[in-house]
Design an enzyme around this catalytic site. Structure first.
Site, PDB file in Angstrom:
ATOM      1  N   THR A 350       0.846  -1.196   0.000  1.00  0.00           N
ATOM      2  CA  THR A 350       0.000   0.000   0.000  1.00  0.00           C
ATOM      3  C   THR A 350       0.880   1.244   0.000  1.00  0.00           C
ATOM      4  OG1 THR A 350      -1.748   1.188   1.183  1.00  0.00           O
ATOM      5  CG2 THR A 350      -0.189  -0.036   2.537  1.00  0.00           C
ATOM      6  N   HIS A 403       2.404 -11.548  14.334  1.00  0.00           N
ATOM      7  CA  HIS A 403       3.452 -12.106  15.199  1.00  0.00           C
ATOM      8  C   HIS A 403       3.152 -13.546  15.617  1.00  0.00           C
ATOM      9  CE1 HIS A 403       7.019 -11.926  17.399  1.00  0.00           C
ATOM     10  NE2 HIS A 403       6.727 -11.068  18.357  1.00  0.00           N
TER      11      HIS A 403
END
Length: 432
Positions: A350, A403
């Site tokens: 993006t 994560h």
């Protein structure tokens, strides 16, 4: 006679919202003519006529939610009111109502029966599920609501209109008392709510289905993923130098401009090959590590952010990537993307820099586990060594990652790899 039905909308999409009708009741339509636009969670689709005839009835109005396979209108045989074959009414004569054929009556009857709630009596009002829900919420008796539909089906708009009008609004206005007339308040502008007493005007606007979906998915990403973001910066000197020297020849040969996205796409692919967990996703208790590279490119469109996908980007050349991104961006802004063009990406890029963003933390495009954010190129003083300083075109880049399956060291190393490939375009050509 035939029903206009909501077509199959593709995998994972079971319903949509009628955005608008492009024809009205009584219009003559031909086979293949576009009748209505349907808004889904991802793209807008057109509903076309499967046969020619007259649009005799619109069963579901703009703004109503409809399911796949549901009938939203009826096309009858014959010609429209504008046909030359229709006899002209004599001046001053009262036109007679057109007779309804038995076939049309059967279809209308079946549509009415399908709309009635289970267990309702013969005199129970016929209303769409959305209208019934709205009436319950507002405490409105559906028996008192007037339907504009020719078959008597009550829509959400009818309930809204009933609530707005109300018994008080319908009552005649008593004559004004003699004396000093009261000041007349100006009417509120179209599309805006009346001004409250404190003078602070507001505008209430219904969220589009796509905006609702974007909101839901962004919240879902933050609630379900252990999302972290790591940052780095890239010296864009080498890439700017290549573009300056090669852009004219590149465009003349390939008929497409040499932008930044092809460089970043190639750099991301090189880093994904070195750190494949960023090209994976979680499926229950399994990891699905993808051996292909379908790169999503976020595009800001009028209806909201959309992420078309460049398929097999690792197999494309620089001009092929630039051309494909340009085609997808044009379709996104024209709202003509197809479902296959926005499904199944493995990683997203993006670029907030085109709007002037200097630094941001992008949100994951789930179920993907990585997204790279690009930002504005800005001249900054950089220490070249212990003694020399120079102004260099620098860009901050950000990697948000899940994560749960990507360790911090792996995410940082991935971003460093992207930086190295961008700052050394020769390595980018070899590894990307």
């Amino acid at each position: 006679m035939s029903e206009i039905k909501v077509p199959d909308l593709g995998e994972s999409i079971s319903e949509g919202t009628i955005y608008k009708w492009l024809v009205k009741e009584g219009d003559t339509v031909g086979q293949g003519d576009v009748l209505a636009e349907l808004e889904t969670d991802k793209v807008n689709l057109e509903i076309s006529a499967e046969e020619e005839g007259i649009l005799t009835s619109i069963l579901r109005q703009a703004g109503e939610n409809v399911a796949v396979g549901e009938a939203i209108g009826i096309i009858g045989s014959g010609t429209g009111a504008g046909s030359n074959s229709a006899p002209q009414a004599a001046e001053g004569s009262k036109p007679e109502a057109a007779p309804v054929s038995s076939g049309a009556a059967e279809i209308v009857s079946s549509a009415v029966a399908a709309a009635a709630p289970e267990g309702a009596g013969a005199d129970a009002p016929v209303a769409s599920p959305g209208a019934r829900k709205l009436a319950r919420e507002r405490g409105i008796d559906l028996g008192e609501v007037s339907a504009r539909d020719p078959i008597g089906r009550i829509a959400q708009a009818d309930v809204n209109g009933h609530g707005a009008a109300g018994p008080v609004a319908a009552a005649p206005t008593p004559p004004a008392p003699q004396g000093k007339p009261e000041a007349v308040k100006p009417a509120a502008p179209a599309g805006k709510a009346p001004q409250p007493e404190d003078g602070k005007a507001v505008e209430r606007k219904r969220m589009s289905r796509r905006r609702l979906t974007i909101a839901s998915r962004l919240v879902e990403a933050q609630q379900t993923a252990a999302m972290l973001t790591t940052f780095n910066e890239v010296d864009m000197t080498a890439i700017l130098d290549i573009r300056k020297r090669r852009k004219d020849a590149f465009k003349e040969k390939h008929e497409v401009g040499l932008g930044f996205m092809s460089f970043f796409t190639k750099a991301v692919i090189g880093a994904l090959k070195a750190y494949p967990m960023l090209n994976a996703e979680i499926d229950g208790e399994d990891l699905v590590i993808k051996k292909y590279y379908d790169i999503g490119i976020a595009v800001a469109a009028k209806e909201g952010l959309v992420v078309p996908v460049v398929r097999d980007a690792d197999r494309l050349s620089f001009p092929q990537i630039e051309r494909r991104i340009g085609e997808l961006a044009t379709k996104a802004r024209a709202n003509t993307l197809s479902l296959p063009e926005i499904q199944g990406g493995t990683f997203t890029i993006t670029n907030g820099g085109v709007f002037g963003s200097l630094l941001s933390t992008p949100i994951l495009n789930t179920p993907q586990v990585g997204i790279l954010g690009m930002h504005k190129i800005q001249l900054r003083p950089i220490a070249l060594d212990e003694e020399r300083m120079a102004n260099r075109p620098m860009m901050y880049i950000a990697l948000s990652y899940d994560h749960r399956i990507v360790d911090g060291s792996e995410a940082v190393s991935f971003l460093v790899k992207v930086k190295e490939l961008l700052e050394d375009p020769e390595a980018l050509l070899l590894e990307g």
